[in-house]
Design a protein around this motif. Structure first.
Motif, PDB file in Angstrom:
ATOM      1  N   VAL A 110       0.848  -1.188   0.000  1.00  0.00           N
ATOM      2  CA  VAL A 110       0.000   0.000   0.000  1.00  0.00           C
ATOM      3  C   VAL A 110       0.885   1.240   0.000  1.00  0.00           C
ATOM      4  CG1 VAL A 110      -1.739   1.323   1.258  1.00  0.00           C
ATOM      5  CG2 VAL A 110      -1.875  -1.182   1.194  1.00  0.00           C
ATOM      6  N   LYS A 111       0.691   2.102  -0.974  1.00  0.00           N
ATOM      7  CA  LYS A 111       1.402   3.380  -1.028  1.00  0.00           C
ATOM      8  C   LYS A 111       0.387   4.492  -0.768  1.00  0.00           C
ATOM      9  CE  LYS A 111       5.369   2.124  -3.875  1.00  0.00           C
ATOM     10  NZ  LYS A 111       6.240   2.519  -5.012  1.00  0.00           N
ATOM     11  N   ASN A 112       0.461   5.033   0.424  1.00  0.00           N
ATOM     12  CA  ASN A 112      -0.501   6.034   0.854  1.00  0.00           C
ATOM     13  C   ASN A 112      -0.049   7.419   0.393  1.00  0.00           C
ATOM     14  OD1 ASN A 112      -2.469   7.506   2.098  1.00  0.00           O
ATOM     15  ND2 ASN A 112      -2.033   6.808   4.177  1.00  0.00           N
ATOM     16  N   MET A 113      -0.651   7.896  -0.687  1.00  0.00           N
ATOM     17  CA  MET A 113      -0.304   9.192  -1.260  1.00  0.00           C
ATOM     18  C   MET A 113      -1.307  10.274  -0.869  1.00  0.00           C
ATOM     19  SD  MET A 113       2.340   8.035  -2.802  1.00  0.00           S
ATOM     20  CE  MET A 113       2.914   9.336  -3.892  1.00  0.00           C
ATOM     21  N   ALA A 114      -2.247   9.931  -0.005  1.00  0.00           N
ATOM     22  CA  ALA A 114      -3.254  10.902   0.440  1.00  0.00           C
ATOM     23  C   ALA A 114      -2.586  12.054   1.173  1.00  0.00           C
ATOM     24  CB  ALA A 114      -4.271  10.210   1.344  1.00  0.00           C
ATOM     25  N   ALA A 115      -3.224  13.216   1.127  1.00  0.00           N
ATOM     26  CA  ALA A 115      -2.643  14.415   1.741  1.00  0.00           C
ATOM     27  C   ALA A 115      -3.732  15.225   2.442  1.00  0.00           C
ATOM     28  CB  ALA A 115      -1.944  15.274   0.693  1.00  0.00           C
ATOM     29  N   SER A 116      -3.412  15.696   3.603  1.00  0.00           N
ATOM     30  CA  SER A 116      -4.359  16.456   4.416  1.00  0.00           C
ATOM     31  C   SER A 116      -4.837  17.706   3.679  1.00  0.00           C
ATOM     32  CB  SER A 116      -3.690  16.850   5.731  1.00  0.00           C
ATOM     33  OG  SER A 116      -4.577  17.573   6.555  1.00  0.00           O
ATOM     34  N   GLY A 117      -6.123  17.982   3.798  1.00  0.00           N
ATOM     35  CA  GLY A 117      -6.692  19.210   3.259  1.00  0.00           C
ATOM     36  C   GLY A 117      -6.996  19.211   1.782  1.00  0.00           C
ATOM     37  N   ARG A 118      -6.805  18.091   1.090  1.00  0.00           N
ATOM     38  CA  ARG A 118      -6.989  18.089  -0.356  1.00  0.00           C
ATOM     39  C   ARG A 118      -8.392  17.632  -0.752  1.00  0.00           C
ATOM     40  NH1 ARG A 118      -2.090  19.377   1.647  1.00  0.00           N
ATOM     41  NH2 ARG A 118      -0.806  20.251  -0.018  1.00  0.00           N
ATOM     42  N   SER A 119      -8.816  18.149  -1.873  1.00  0.00           N
ATOM     43  CA  SER A 119     -10.056  17.718  -2.506  1.00  0.00           C
ATOM     44  C   SER A 119      -9.706  17.002  -3.805  1.00  0.00           C
ATOM     45  CB  SER A 119     -10.938  18.934  -2.809  1.00  0.00           C
ATOM     46  OG  SER A 119     -10.332  19.731  -3.819  1.00  0.00           O
ATOM     47  N   ALA A 120     -10.712  16.452  -4.476  1.00  0.00           N
ATOM     48  CA  ALA A 120     -10.457  15.822  -5.773  1.00  0.00           C
ATOM     49  C   ALA A 120      -9.814  16.819  -6.726  1.00  0.00           C
ATOM     50  CB  ALA A 120     -11.768  15.290  -6.357  1.00  0.00           C
ATOM     51  N   LYS A 121     -10.213  18.085  -6.596  1.00  0.00           N
ATOM     52  CA  LYS A 121      -9.680  19.144  -7.463  1.00  0.00           C
ATOM     53  C   LYS A 121      -8.251  19.510  -7.091  1.00  0.00           C
ATOM     54  CE  LYS A 121     -10.547  23.950  -8.837  1.00  0.00           C
ATOM     55  NZ  LYS A 121     -11.482  25.106  -8.716  1.00  0.00           N
ATOM     56  N   SER A 122      -8.019  19.888  -5.832  1.00  0.00           N
ATOM     57  CA  SER A 122      -6.694  20.393  -5.450  1.00  0.00           C
ATOM     58  C   SER A 122      -5.624  19.309  -5.520  1.00  0.00           C
ATOM     59  CB  SER A 122      -6.734  21.009  -4.050  1.00  0.00           C
ATOM     60  OG  SER A 122      -7.060  20.051  -3.065  1.00  0.00           O
ATOM     61  N   PHE A 123      -5.981  18.066  -5.223  1.00  0.00           N
ATOM     62  CA  PHE A 123      -5.027  16.957  -5.314  1.00  0.00           C
ATOM     63  C   PHE A 123      -4.521  16.826  -6.751  1.00  0.00           C
ATOM     64  CE2 PHE A 123      -3.572  12.584  -5.487  1.00  0.00           C
ATOM     65  CZ  PHE A 123      -3.085  12.310  -4.213  1.00  0.00           C
ATOM     66  N   ALA A 124      -5.452  16.943  -7.703  1.00  0.00           N
ATOM     67  CA  ALA A 124      -5.060  16.847  -9.116  1.00  0.00           C
ATOM     68  C   ALA A 124      -4.318  18.089  -9.576  1.00  0.00           C
ATOM     69  CB  ALA A 124      -6.303  16.620  -9.973  1.00  0.00           C
ATOM     70  N   GLU A 125      -4.813  19.267  -9.197  1.00  0.00           N
ATOM     71  CA  GLU A 125      -4.211  20.522  -9.657  1.00  0.00           C
ATOM     72  C   GLU A 125      -2.786  20.706  -9.130  1.00  0.00           C
ATOM     73  OE1 GLU A 125      -5.366  22.588 -11.842  1.00  0.00           O
ATOM     74  OE2 GLU A 125      -7.347  21.696 -12.102  1.00  0.00           O
ATOM     75  N   GLU A 126      -2.496  20.138  -7.970  1.00  0.00           N
ATOM     76  CA  GLU A 126      -1.150  20.245  -7.394  1.00  0.00           C
ATOM     77  C   GLU A 126      -0.166  19.237  -7.991  1.00  0.00           C
ATOM     78  OE1 GLU A 126      -1.637  19.767  -3.205  1.00  0.00           O
ATOM     79  OE2 GLU A 126      -2.737  21.640  -2.952  1.00  0.00           O
ATOM     80  N   GLY A 127      -0.625  18.408  -8.907  1.00  0.00           N
ATOM     81  CA  GLY A 127       0.256  17.435  -9.548  1.00  0.00           C
ATOM     82  C   GLY A 127       0.397  16.127  -8.785  1.00  0.00           C
ATOM     83  N   ARG A 128      -0.359  15.956  -7.713  1.00  0.00           N
ATOM     84  CA  ARG A 128      -0.241  14.734  -6.915  1.00  0.00           C
ATOM     85  C   ARG A 128      -0.773  13.520  -7.674  1.00  0.00           C
ATOM     86  NH1 ARG A 128       0.848  15.957  -1.464  1.00  0.00           N
ATOM     87  NH2 ARG A 128       0.836  18.200  -1.056  1.00  0.00           N
ATOM     88  N   LEU A 129      -1.832  13.709  -8.440  1.00  0.00           N
ATOM     89  CA  LEU A 129      -2.343  12.619  -9.261  1.00  0.00           C
ATOM     90  C   LEU A 129      -1.329  12.238 -10.333  1.00  0.00           C
ATOM     91  CD1 LEU A 129      -4.487  10.655 -10.276  1.00  0.00           C
ATOM     92  CD2 LEU A 129      -5.539  12.567 -11.531  1.00  0.00           C
ATOM     93  N   ASP A 130      -0.714  13.218 -10.968  1.00  0.00           N
ATOM     94  CA  ASP A 130       0.300  12.942 -11.993  1.00  0.00           C
ATOM     95  C   ASP A 130       1.450  12.112 -11.419  1.00  0.00           C
ATOM     96  OD1 ASP A 130      -1.085  14.332 -13.935  1.00  0.00           O
ATOM     97  OD2 ASP A 130      -0.016  16.216 -13.581  1.00  0.00           O
ATOM     98  N   HIS A 131       1.816  12.413 -10.184  1.00  0.00           N
ATOM     99  CA  HIS A 131       2.902  11.662  -9.536  1.00  0.00           C
ATOM    100  C   HIS A 131       2.527  10.188  -9.403  1.00  0.00           C
ATOM    101  CE1 HIS A 131       6.425  11.030  -7.022  1.00  0.00           C
ATOM    102  NE2 HIS A 131       5.647  10.416  -6.142  1.00  0.00           N
ATOM    103  N   ILE A 132       1.288   9.908  -9.032  1.00  0.00           N
ATOM    104  CA  ILE A 132       0.831   8.522  -8.934  1.00  0.00           C
ATOM    105  C   ILE A 132       0.830   7.866 -10.309  1.00  0.00           C
ATOM    106  CG2 ILE A 132      -1.179   7.057  -8.457  1.00  0.00           C
ATOM    107  CD1 ILE A 132      -1.920   8.995  -6.197  1.00  0.00           C
ATOM    108  N   LEU A 133       0.307   8.576 -11.290  1.00  0.00           N
ATOM    109  CA  LEU A 133       0.153   7.997 -12.625  1.00  0.00           C
ATOM    110  C   LEU A 133       1.498   7.748 -13.312  1.00  0.00           C
ATOM    111  CD1 LEU A 133      -2.954   9.984 -13.916  1.00  0.00           C
ATOM    112  CD2 LEU A 133      -2.865   7.697 -12.886  1.00  0.00           C
ATOM    113  N   ARG A 134       2.547   8.429 -12.876  1.00  0.00           N
ATOM    114  CA  ARG A 134       3.873   8.140 -13.430  1.00  0.00           C
ATOM    115  C   ARG A 134       4.361   6.766 -12.981  1.00  0.00           C
ATOM    116  NH1 ARG A 134       5.037  13.711 -12.495  1.00  0.00           N
ATOM    117  NH2 ARG A 134       5.870  13.214 -10.424  1.00  0.00           N
TER     118      ARG A 134
END
Length: 271
Positions: free
Chosen positions: A75-99
């Motif tokens: 399990v790789k827990n990439m969740a981050a405090s205070g994020r929404s579906a929007k801000s998580f993606a806009e900050e590039g966190r989703l891109d990091h997972i998808l790489r």
């Protein structure tokens, strides 16, 4: 005679070398096979999922999920405090997972708590429009890499009526996520319903032990005490992780074959 002995010893040495080389190859192939069969579960979510070790005993359910699986699952827990579906993606966190995500891995997606913040344009999403649109980015991104997306409706807050009934706290977001899952043929774990039902079973007082309710002086990280009806104590995070695993079993996801214990049995022990 000495020549024969030397020849014999040479043959033995060669034979041992061949065995060792073969054994090394087998061990190496086995290790390679183990690496290739490892399934990674990536977690995308907010503070109810994220690790919070510096704020102990606060914990996210994502911290507890790995304990349910055998060595073939990480399990790789990439969740981050205070994020929404929007801000998580806009900050590039989703891109990091998808790489990093690969074919056969999973992407577990739980958002909703911070999407509700209508006065915060960096995080707010509207349930049946922008919320679904952002969630679809996670789904499409995972599928493009051959990974399996799983939607998880937001875990409930600790909220009760005067007569002790657990109340809804996420408005239309769970329904919007379930509708998207149906339209996109994505498995959905209804953690909203599961957690609400469990909280109602426990009642207003017993749920305090699961959430971050601490008396003054009870823990050095919270010298003045705290009454937090959103974030979990380690005890509660473990139970929410169990509910997620229960959902995995109910959906009959292949991951269930890597569980090391039954969530039903664990529930009986924790009552």
């Amino acid at each position: 005679m000495k020549g024969k002995q030397a020849a014999f010893l040479c043959s033995v040495i060669i034979a041992i070398g061949v065995v060792l080389m073969a054994r090394t190859t087998i061990v190496g192939d086995a290790a390679k096979t183990r690496r290739e069969t490892v399934i990674v579960i990536y977690l995308a979510g907010d503070s109810t999922v994220a690790a919070a070790r510096s704020r102990a005993p606060r914990a996210g359910w994502g911290e507890m999920l790995d304990d349910w699986f055998d060595d073939h699952v990480i399990v790789k827990n990439m969740a981050a405090s205070g994020r929404s579906a929007k801000s998580f993606a806009e900050e590039g966190r989703l891109d990091h997972i998808l790489r990093d995500i690969k074919k056969g891995d999973y992407l577990f997606i739980q958002f909703g708590h911070n999407d509700e913040k209508v006065n915060d344009p960096a995080r707010y999403t509207e349930p049946f429009t922008s919320y679904q649109a952002y969630l679809k980015q996670y789904i499409d991104g995972a599928r493009a890499k051959g990974a399996i997306p799983v939607l998880i409706t937001p875990v409930e807050r600790r909220r009760f009526s005067a007569d002790g009934r657990a109340l809804d706290s996420h408005g239309l977001y769970p329904a919007a996520m379930k509708a998207l899952g149906k339209n996109e043929h994505v498995p959905v774990i209804d953690l909203t319903a599961k957690s609400k039902q469990r909280f109602e079973q426990l009642g207003p007082e017993r749920t305090k032990r699961w959430f971050l309710w601490l008396k003054p002086g009870e823990h050095p990280n919270y010298p003045k005490g705290i009454k937090d009806n959103t974030h979990f104590h380690e005890r509660g995070a473990k139970e929410i992780a169990r509910l997620v695993v229960e959902g995995i079993v109910e959906l009959d996801l292949p991951l269930r074959h890597h569980l090391i214990r039954s969530p039903k049995q664990d529930s009986v022990r924790n009552r």
